[in-house]
Structures are given as structure tokens and as C-alpha cells.
Design a protein around this motif. Structure first.
Motif, PDB file in Angstrom:
ATOM      1  N   GLU A 127       0.804  -1.220   0.000  1.00 20.76           N
ATOM      2  CA  GLU A 127       0.000   0.000   0.000  1.00 20.76           C
ATOM      3  C   GLU A 127       0.841   1.277   0.000  1.00 20.76           C
ATOM      4  OE1 GLU A 127       0.887  -1.435   4.010  1.00 20.76           O
ATOM      5  OE2 GLU A 127      -0.247  -2.409   2.431  1.00 20.76           O
ATOM      6  N   LYS A 128       2.117   1.170   0.347  1.00 22.83           N
ATOM      7  CA  LYS A 128       3.013   2.330   0.318  1.00 22.83           C
ATOM      8  C   LYS A 128       3.759   2.436  -1.015  1.00 22.83           C
ATOM      9  CE  LYS A 128       3.719   2.153   5.288  1.00 22.83           C
ATOM     10  NZ  LYS A 128       4.665   1.845   6.356  1.00 22.83           N
ATOM     11  N   GLY A 129       3.482   1.494  -1.921  1.00 28.96           N
ATOM     12  CA  GLY A 129       4.126   1.518  -3.228  1.00 28.96           C
ATOM     13  C   GLY A 129       5.462   0.792  -3.280  1.00 28.96           C
ATOM     14  N   LYS A 130       5.808   0.085  -2.209  1.00 25.82           N
ATOM     15  CA  LYS A 130       7.079  -0.631  -2.167  1.00 25.82           C
ATOM     16  C   LYS A 130       6.914  -2.015  -2.795  1.00 25.82           C
ATOM     17  CE  LYS A 130      10.784  -2.202   0.799  1.00 25.82           C
ATOM     18  NZ  LYS A 130      11.279  -2.478   2.118  1.00 25.82           N
ATOM     19  N   GLU A 131       7.904  -2.382  -3.615  1.00 25.60           N
ATOM     20  CA  GLU A 131       7.912  -3.686  -4.270  1.00 25.60           C
ATOM     21  C   GLU A 131       8.534  -4.735  -3.352  1.00 25.60           C
ATOM     22  OE1 GLU A 131      10.768  -5.321  -7.637  1.00 25.60           O
ATOM     23  OE2 GLU A 131       9.253  -3.984  -8.489  1.00 25.60           O
ATOM     24  N   HIS A 132       7.888  -5.903  -3.282  1.00 32.15           N
ATOM     25  CA  HIS A 132       8.395  -7.042  -2.512  1.00 32.15           C
ATOM     26  C   HIS A 132       8.463  -8.239  -3.457  1.00 32.15           C
ATOM     27  CE1 HIS A 132       7.802  -4.913   1.321  1.00 32.15           C
ATOM     28  NE2 HIS A 132       6.703  -4.457   0.752  1.00 32.15           N
ATOM     29  N   ILE A 133       9.678  -8.713  -3.734  1.00 32.23           N
ATOM     30  CA  ILE A 133       9.848  -9.823  -4.667  1.00 32.23           C
ATOM     31  C   ILE A 133       9.546 -11.135  -3.960  1.00 32.23           C
ATOM     32  CG2 ILE A 133      11.469 -11.075  -6.146  1.00 32.23           C
ATOM     33  CD1 ILE A 133      12.808  -8.376  -6.713  1.00 32.23           C
ATOM     34  N   PHE A 134       8.631 -11.877  -4.547  1.00 28.56           N
ATOM     35  CA  PHE A 134       8.227 -13.171  -4.020  1.00 28.56           C
ATOM     36  C   PHE A 134       9.151 -14.279  -4.513  1.00 28.56           C
ATOM     37  CE2 PHE A 134       5.522 -17.011  -4.621  1.00 28.56           C
ATOM     38  CZ  PHE A 134       5.364 -17.322  -3.287  1.00 28.56           C
ATOM     39  N   MET A 135       9.428 -14.273  -5.824  1.00 25.05           N
ATOM     40  CA  MET A 135      10.314 -15.299  -6.364  1.00 25.05           C
ATOM     41  C   MET A 135      10.918 -14.846  -7.680  1.00 25.05           C
ATOM     42  SD  MET A 135       7.948 -18.376  -7.992  1.00 25.05           S
ATOM     43  CE  MET A 135       9.346 -19.236  -8.676  1.00 25.05           C
ATOM     44  N   PHE A 136      12.008 -15.493  -8.032  1.00 26.45           N
ATOM     45  CA  PHE A 136      12.624 -15.345  -9.337  1.00 26.45           C
ATOM     46  C   PHE A 136      12.380 -16.637 -10.097  1.00 26.45           C
ATOM     47  CE2 PHE A 136      15.239 -12.583  -6.616  1.00 26.45           C
ATOM     48  CZ  PHE A 136      15.222 -11.400  -7.346  1.00 26.45           C
TER      49      PHE A 136
END
Length: 175
Positions: free
Chosen positions: A46-55
Motif C-alpha cells: 500500500e506504500k508503493g514498495k515492491e516485494h519480490i516473491f520469487m525469481f
């Protein structure tokens, strides 16, 4: 091994670096098998930050399994980090391959591998230090540190790029 399975299933398509294959909020009915290149699956909070789940590099399958299983909107974006060649498999086609037991067993093996990686990652996020999480990342994705920016690795690990830089420096000084 999986190239044979996906040779006659799905549609192969090329994506340029930065292309979005899937956006959050879509009704997902596809899985993506990476023949060449590199994809990332991530959320944006909700703050616009990206969180990578997987490659997902060559030979990996990426999709939103929960979305497919329960026919929910997907929460993940899937993006090409490099120019990529991907087999796009419709869920219906994917399940039709179950008729061939050998192919089905190989698909189950790939999914079990992915689930095992995710399970270890969750346990690591709950209990391991940032250094231990980075070391596990290197074991899981040995080729990625040379293929992705440090900020993406930091996002995947749930730490800042500065913290990752400190960890990498300590590891380098040890060797």
C-alpha cells in the motif's frame, strides 16, 4: 527435461526486459515456463514498495497457484527482468497434460521443488538472520547475483540494499 513437456503445450512468446506478463488484480488462468531469460514475481504494498516473491530463471515455472486453485484475482505481478522466451500455458491445457503420466509426474516434481523452496524461504524469513537468508538465496539461485541488481536481491530477502551490501562485504572479507 521440462522443455519436452512444454514443447506441445502452450504458446511460446518472447518478452522484452521490463515487460509485464501479469498484473495484480487479473483473473489468472496461466502458468509461465521460462525457456530462456529471467522473470520475477512480486507484490506492491500500500506504500508503493515492491516485494519480490520469487525469481524464475530457465527451467522454472511461475504462476499464482492460489489464484488458479480458487479462481481468485491474482495478487502478483510477473515481469521480465531480462529479454525472455516463455511458454504460456492455459490452466486447462496444463491439466490436460495429466493424461500423460510421465509428463504429469515431471510437472508434479517441478511444483514440489517450487513448494519446497517456498517452504524453506518462509521458515528462513521467520527464523534466520539476514546473512543466513542471503546464503540460502545463493544456494537456491547461484546464477542470479550476476543477473539482477542488488536492490532486487534485497527486496527478495526483506532487507535494505545497504544491509545486503554490508553482508556481501563481510562474506567477501572472510574468503
Amino acid at each position: 527435461m521440462f522443455d519436452e513437456i512444454f514443447k506441445n503445450t502452450g504458446k511460446t512468446k518472447s518478452f522484452s526486459k521490463g515487460a509485464i506478463l501479469q498484473s495484480a488484480g487479473q483473473k489468472l488462468s496461466k502458468a509461465y515456463y521460462v525457456k530462456k531469460g529471467l522473470l520475477k514475481s512480486y507484490i506492491i504494498d500500500e506504500k508503493g514498495k515492491e516485494h519480490i516473491f520469487m525469481f524464475a530463471s530457465e527451467g522454472w515455472i511461475v504462476s499464482d497457484i492460489e489464484s488458479q486453485a480458487f479462481k481468485n484475482e491474482t495478487v502478483f505481478f510477473i515481469e521480465a527482468i531480462e529479454n525472455s522466451q516463455v511458454v504460456i500455458v492455459e490452466v486447462g491445457e496444463f491439466s490436460q497434460s495429466e493424461k500423460n503420466q510421465k509428463e504429469f509426474n515431471l510437472i508434479l516434481e517441478a511444483l514440489a521443488k517450487r513448494i519446497g523452496v517456498m517452504q524453506r524461504r518462509i521458515l528462513s524469513l521467520m527464523s534466520a538472520s539476514a546473512k543466513e537468508r542471503y546464503e540460502y538465496f545463493l544456494q537456491t539461485y547461484p546464477e542470479l547475483p550476476n543477473r539482477v541488481p542488488q536492490k532486487m536481491i534485497a527486496s527478495y530477502l526483506g532487507i535494505t540494499p545497504e544491509a545486503l551490501s554490508t553482508i556481501r562485504n563481510k562474506i567477501t572479507k572472510r574468503h
